[in-house]
Design a protein around this motif. Structure first.
Motif, PDB file in Angstrom:
ATOM      1  N   THR A  36     -25.433   9.919 -57.030  1.00 56.53           N
ATOM      2  CA  THR A  36     -26.470   8.891 -57.182  1.00 56.53           C
ATOM      3  C   THR A  36     -26.774   8.321 -55.795  1.00 56.53           C
ATOM      4  OG1 THR A  36     -24.893   7.078 -57.362  1.00 56.53           O
ATOM      5  CG2 THR A  36     -25.489   8.194 -59.431  1.00 56.53           C
ATOM      6  N   ASP A  96     -31.313 -10.727 -61.074  1.00 56.17           N
ATOM      7  CA  ASP A  96     -29.983 -10.532 -60.505  1.00 56.17           C
ATOM      8  C   ASP A  96     -28.993 -10.857 -61.622  1.00 56.17           C
ATOM      9  OD1 ASP A  96     -27.504 -10.900 -59.223  1.00 56.17           O
ATOM     10  OD2 ASP A  96     -28.471 -11.585 -57.379  1.00 56.17           O
ATOM     11  N   VAL A  97     -28.080  -9.924 -61.920  1.00 54.05           N
ATOM     12  CA  VAL A  97     -27.157 -10.148 -63.042  1.00 54.05           C
ATOM     13  C   VAL A  97     -26.188 -11.309 -62.794  1.00 54.05           C
ATOM     14  CG1 VAL A  97     -27.304  -7.799 -63.973  1.00 54.05           C
ATOM     15  CG2 VAL A  97     -25.529  -8.352 -62.275  1.00 54.05           C
ATOM     16  N   MET A 129     -26.091   5.413 -54.866  1.00 55.80           N
ATOM     17  CA  MET A 129     -24.884   4.667 -54.450  1.00 55.80           C
ATOM     18  C   MET A 129     -23.888   5.597 -53.765  1.00 55.80           C
ATOM     19  SD  MET A 129     -22.073   2.689 -56.849  1.00 55.80           S
ATOM     20  CE  MET A 129     -22.947   1.167 -57.178  1.00 55.80           C
ATOM     21  N   SER A 166     -32.173   2.737 -60.724  1.00 56.46           N
ATOM     22  CA  SER A 166     -31.588   3.771 -59.867  1.00 56.46           C
ATOM     23  C   SER A 166     -30.427   4.477 -60.570  1.00 56.46           C
ATOM     24  CB  SER A 166     -31.077   3.107 -58.572  1.00 56.46           C
ATOM     25  OG  SER A 166     -30.440   4.047 -57.721  1.00 56.46           O
ATOM     26  N   ILE A 203     -20.217  10.907 -59.464  1.00 53.89           N
ATOM     27  CA  ILE A 203     -21.576  11.137 -59.950  1.00 53.89           C
ATOM     28  C   ILE A 203     -22.544  10.995 -58.776  1.00 53.89           C
ATOM     29  CG2 ILE A 203     -23.361  10.411 -61.591  1.00 53.89           C
ATOM     30  CD1 ILE A 203     -20.769  11.398 -62.955  1.00 53.89           C
ATOM     31  N   LYS A 238     -13.833  -3.784 -62.008  1.00 54.87           N
ATOM     32  CA  LYS A 238     -14.127  -2.784 -63.038  1.00 54.87           C
ATOM     33  C   LYS A 238     -13.017  -2.737 -64.094  1.00 54.87           C
ATOM     34  CE  LYS A 238     -18.105  -1.025 -61.561  1.00 54.87           C
ATOM     35  NZ  LYS A 238     -19.337  -1.105 -62.371  1.00 54.87           N
ATOM     36  N   SER A 276     -25.333  -1.142 -66.258  1.00 52.52           N
ATOM     37  CA  SER A 276     -25.065  -0.210 -65.157  1.00 52.52           C
ATOM     38  C   SER A 276     -25.204  -0.874 -63.783  1.00 52.52           C
ATOM     39  CB  SER A 276     -26.013   0.996 -65.259  1.00 52.52           C
ATOM     40  OG  SER A 276     -25.638   2.018 -64.374  1.00 52.52           O
ATOM     41  N   ARG A 326     -25.133   6.623 -50.317  1.00 52.37           N
ATOM     42  CA  ARG A 326     -24.967   5.548 -49.320  1.00 52.37           C
ATOM     43  C   ARG A 326     -23.515   5.505 -48.837  1.00 52.37           C
ATOM     44  NH1 ARG A 326     -28.350   2.723 -52.880  1.00 52.37           N
ATOM     45  NH2 ARG A 326     -26.573   1.699 -53.855  1.00 52.37           N
ATOM     46  N   ILE A 373     -27.472   6.067 -62.380  1.00 56.67           N
ATOM     47  CA  ILE A 373     -27.006   6.174 -63.771  1.00 56.67           C
ATOM     48  C   ILE A 373     -27.892   5.336 -64.704  1.00 56.67           C
ATOM     49  CG2 ILE A 373     -25.095   5.478 -65.282  1.00 56.67           C
ATOM     50  CD1 ILE A 373     -23.214   6.310 -62.866  1.00 56.67           C
ATOM     51  N   TYR A 395     -13.307  -3.957 -55.944  1.00 62.25           N
ATOM     52  CA  TYR A 395     -14.182  -3.236 -56.887  1.00 62.25           C
ATOM     53  C   TYR A 395     -13.380  -2.762 -58.101  1.00 62.25           C
ATOM     54  CZ  TYR A 395     -17.278   0.635 -58.417  1.00 62.25           C
ATOM     55  OH  TYR A 395     -18.068   1.509 -59.131  1.00 62.25           O
ATOM     56  N   ASP A 430     -33.438  -4.947 -63.198  1.00 64.93           N
ATOM     57  CA  ASP A 430     -32.783  -4.647 -61.916  1.00 64.93           C
ATOM     58  C   ASP A 430     -33.126  -5.730 -60.895  1.00 64.93           C
ATOM     59  OD1 ASP A 430     -31.622  -1.608 -60.899  1.00 64.93           O
ATOM     60  OD2 ASP A 430     -32.010  -3.123 -59.349  1.00 64.93           O
TER      61      ASP A 430
HETATM   62  P1  NAD Z   1     -27.034   2.883 -57.820  1.00 62.37           P
HETATM   63  O1  NAD Z   1     -26.807   2.057 -56.602  1.00 62.37           O
HETATM   64  O2  NAD Z   1     -27.807   4.141 -57.729  1.00 62.37           O
HETATM   65  O3  NAD Z   1     -27.676   1.960 -58.971  1.00 62.37           O
HETATM   66  C1  NAD Z   1     -27.206   0.655 -59.176  1.00 62.37           C
HETATM   67  C2  NAD Z   1     -28.376  -0.235 -59.517  1.00 62.37           C
HETATM   68  O4  NAD Z   1     -27.850  -1.548 -59.763  1.00 62.37           O
HETATM   69  C3  NAD Z   1     -29.408  -0.365 -58.378  1.00 62.37           C
HETATM   70  O5  NAD Z   1     -30.713  -0.141 -58.880  1.00 62.37           O
HETATM   71  C4  NAD Z   1     -29.243  -1.803 -57.907  1.00 62.37           C
HETATM   72  O6  NAD Z   1     -30.463  -2.401 -57.445  1.00 62.37           O
HETATM   73  C5  NAD Z   1     -28.739  -2.478 -59.177  1.00 62.37           C
HETATM   74  N1  NAD Z   1     -28.037  -3.732 -58.875  1.00 62.37           N
HETATM   75  C6  NAD Z   1     -27.083  -3.926 -57.941  1.00 62.37           C
HETATM   76  N2  NAD Z   1     -26.711  -5.221 -57.926  1.00 62.37           N
HETATM   77  C7  NAD Z   1     -27.439  -5.842 -58.888  1.00 62.37           C
HETATM   78  C8  NAD Z   1     -27.517  -7.175 -59.338  1.00 62.37           C
HETATM   79  N3  NAD Z   1     -26.756  -8.133 -58.792  1.00 62.37           N
HETATM   80  N4  NAD Z   1     -28.374  -7.474 -60.337  1.00 62.37           N
HETATM   81  C9  NAD Z   1     -29.171  -6.518 -60.887  1.00 62.37           C
HETATM   82  N5  NAD Z   1     -29.148  -5.240 -60.478  1.00 62.37           N
HETATM   83  C10 NAD Z   1     -28.299  -4.898 -59.488  1.00 62.37           C
HETATM   84  O7  NAD Z   1     -25.570   3.195 -58.389  1.00 62.37           O
HETATM   85  P2  NAD Z   1     -25.025   4.169 -59.545  1.00 62.37           P
HETATM   86  O8  NAD Z   1     -24.138   5.144 -58.895  1.00 62.37           O
HETATM   87  O9  NAD Z   1     -26.085   4.587 -60.474  1.00 62.37           O
HETATM   88  O10 NAD Z   1     -24.047   3.125 -60.277  1.00 62.37           O
HETATM   89  C11 NAD Z   1     -24.282   2.648 -61.585  1.00 62.37           C
HETATM   90  C12 NAD Z   1     -22.967   2.051 -62.092  1.00 62.37           C
HETATM   91  O11 NAD Z   1     -21.974   3.081 -62.145  1.00 62.37           O
HETATM   92  C13 NAD Z   1     -22.409   0.964 -61.181  1.00 62.37           C
HETATM   93  O12 NAD Z   1     -21.886  -0.074 -61.983  1.00 62.37           O
HETATM   94  C14 NAD Z   1     -21.298   1.678 -60.432  1.00 62.37           C
HETATM   95  O13 NAD Z   1     -20.312   0.776 -60.006  1.00 62.37           O
HETATM   96  C15 NAD Z   1     -20.807   2.650 -61.483  1.00 62.37           C
HETATM   97  N6  NAD Z   1     -20.081   3.801 -60.949  1.00 62.37           N
HETATM   98  C16 NAD Z   1     -20.743   4.816 -60.318  1.00 62.37           C
HETATM   99  C17 NAD Z   1     -20.008   5.905 -59.864  1.00 62.37           C
HETATM  100  C18 NAD Z   1     -20.660   7.083 -59.199  1.00 62.37           C
HETATM  101  O14 NAD Z   1     -19.967   8.094 -58.985  1.00 62.37           O
HETATM  102  N7  NAD Z   1     -21.933   7.036 -58.850  1.00 62.37           N
HETATM  103  C19 NAD Z   1     -18.616   5.960 -60.031  1.00 62.37           C
HETATM  104  C20 NAD Z   1     -17.990   4.901 -60.665  1.00 62.37           C
HETATM  105  C21 NAD Z   1     -18.733   3.838 -61.133  1.00 62.37           C
END
Ligand code: NAD
Length: 254
Positions: free
Chosen positions: A193, A66-67, A195, A19, A191, A162, A93, A198, A21, A158, A40
């Motif tokens: 996405t 699961d990470v 996330m 999903s 960004i 991070k 990611s 939601r 990023i 969070y 994932d």
């Molecule tokens: P997203 O929810 O679209 O994608 C995250 C993916 O991580 C999902 O596919 C989910 O199933 C997977 N995931 C979650 N928990 C997991 C686990 N325990 N084990 C394996 N996979 C797992 O989110 P995104 O916005 O693409 O975020 C990607 C990264 O960027 C994340 O680390 C997020 O914290 C970070 N981030 C995003 C933003 C933003 O603006 N979207 C801003 C700051 C940081």
């Protein structure tokens, strides 16, 4: 896809690859002719992304893990080695976001946010690094967050996780520079996405126009914006860059 750019094909593992990023990063690395392990918690999503990459002529494997589950991760890395060979590129990611006033954060919720975001990154790096040490070449990009650079009133758990990811990145950069491995972090902000959508649906983040108004460039970013930076940082050309934090945020954090 795939355009080879005349570059060497490597084995790239992308966590959270189903999903947002992570998914965009899988596509960008596939365009560079790398073999992609899409890892994932969402196994169906990982399979879908891997299938799409293969449909475009790439080599890709979808993996459910699961990470936070080290035995499952070790098994996934064993499958990656058996299928494609040793891991050479890792982009972490996978992440979990939450918004809570500080006094409402339960110890359980605190631990969960640290487990997924920080300890999950630790597990993935530790699973990948032996292959990179053996190859005397490796690239790790961690995805952190601008909340770790600024602090956040409603995301202390969070942001702390991070922030840990950023200093883990710098520590690994120092530890593994003698082995030809670079380790850098991208802290995204704003960004679009799943996330972010939601968080907006739950009322934790404002609408796009309001968010865009807080960004100097005046618009939100896309997963491709982060993926392009991650693809560069994992390239041969970026070999003299390590221990760095590359903000990709429209100027939101300077
Ligand atoms: P997203 O929810 O679209 O994608 C995250 C993916 O991580 C999902 O596919 C989910 O199933 C997977 N995931 C979650 N928990 C997991 C686990 N325990 N084990 C394996 N996979 C797992 O989110 P995104 O916005 O693409 O975020 C990607 C990264 O960027 C994340 O680390 C997020 O914290 C970070 N981030 C995003 C933003 C933003 O603006 N979207 C801003 C700051 C940081």
């Amino acid at each position: 896809m795939p355009q080879t750019h005349g570059r060497r094909s490597r084995v790239a593992v992308v966590t959270g690859g189903a999903s947002g990023i992570g998914e965009a990063t899988c596509r960008h690395l596939a365009e560079r002719n790398h073999r992609i392990a899409v890892l994932d918690l969402d196994g169906d999503g990982a399979s879908r992304v891997a299938e799409e990459l293969r449909a475009h002529g790439g080599e890709a494997l979808g993996l459910t893990a699961d990470v936070t589950d080290r035995p499952a991760l070790d098994a996934a890395f064993a499958e990656i080695r058996a299928t494609f060979g040793p891991a050479e590129i890792l982009v972490t990611s996978a992440g979990l976001v939450a918004f809570d006033p500080f006094e409402n954060i339960t110890p359980e919720r605190w631990s969960r946010l640290i487990d997924v975001n920080l300890t999950g990154t630790f597990h993935c790096c530790q699973a990948a690094v032996p292959d990179m040490v053996a190859a005397r070449w490796g690239r790790i990009v961690t995805i952190s967050s601008s909340s770790a650079q600024r602090g956040s009133p409603t995301m202390a758990h969070y942001a702390a996780a991070k922030g840990g990811v950023i200093v883990l990145t710098k520590s690994l950069a120092r530890a593994y520079a003698p082995h030809g491995i670079t380790v850098n972090s991208i802290p995204p902000s704003g960004i679009e996405t799943p996330m972010q959508h939601r968080s907006q649906a739950e009322g934790d983040l404002p609408a796009n126009e309001v968010m865009a108004g807080t960004i100097p460039l005046g618009h939100l970013g896309t997963p491709d914006d982060i993926a392009a930076a991650a693809a560069f940082l994992t390239s041969d050309e970026a070999g003299f860059i390590t221990g760095q934090v590359l903000g990709v945020n429209g100027g939101a954090v300077l």
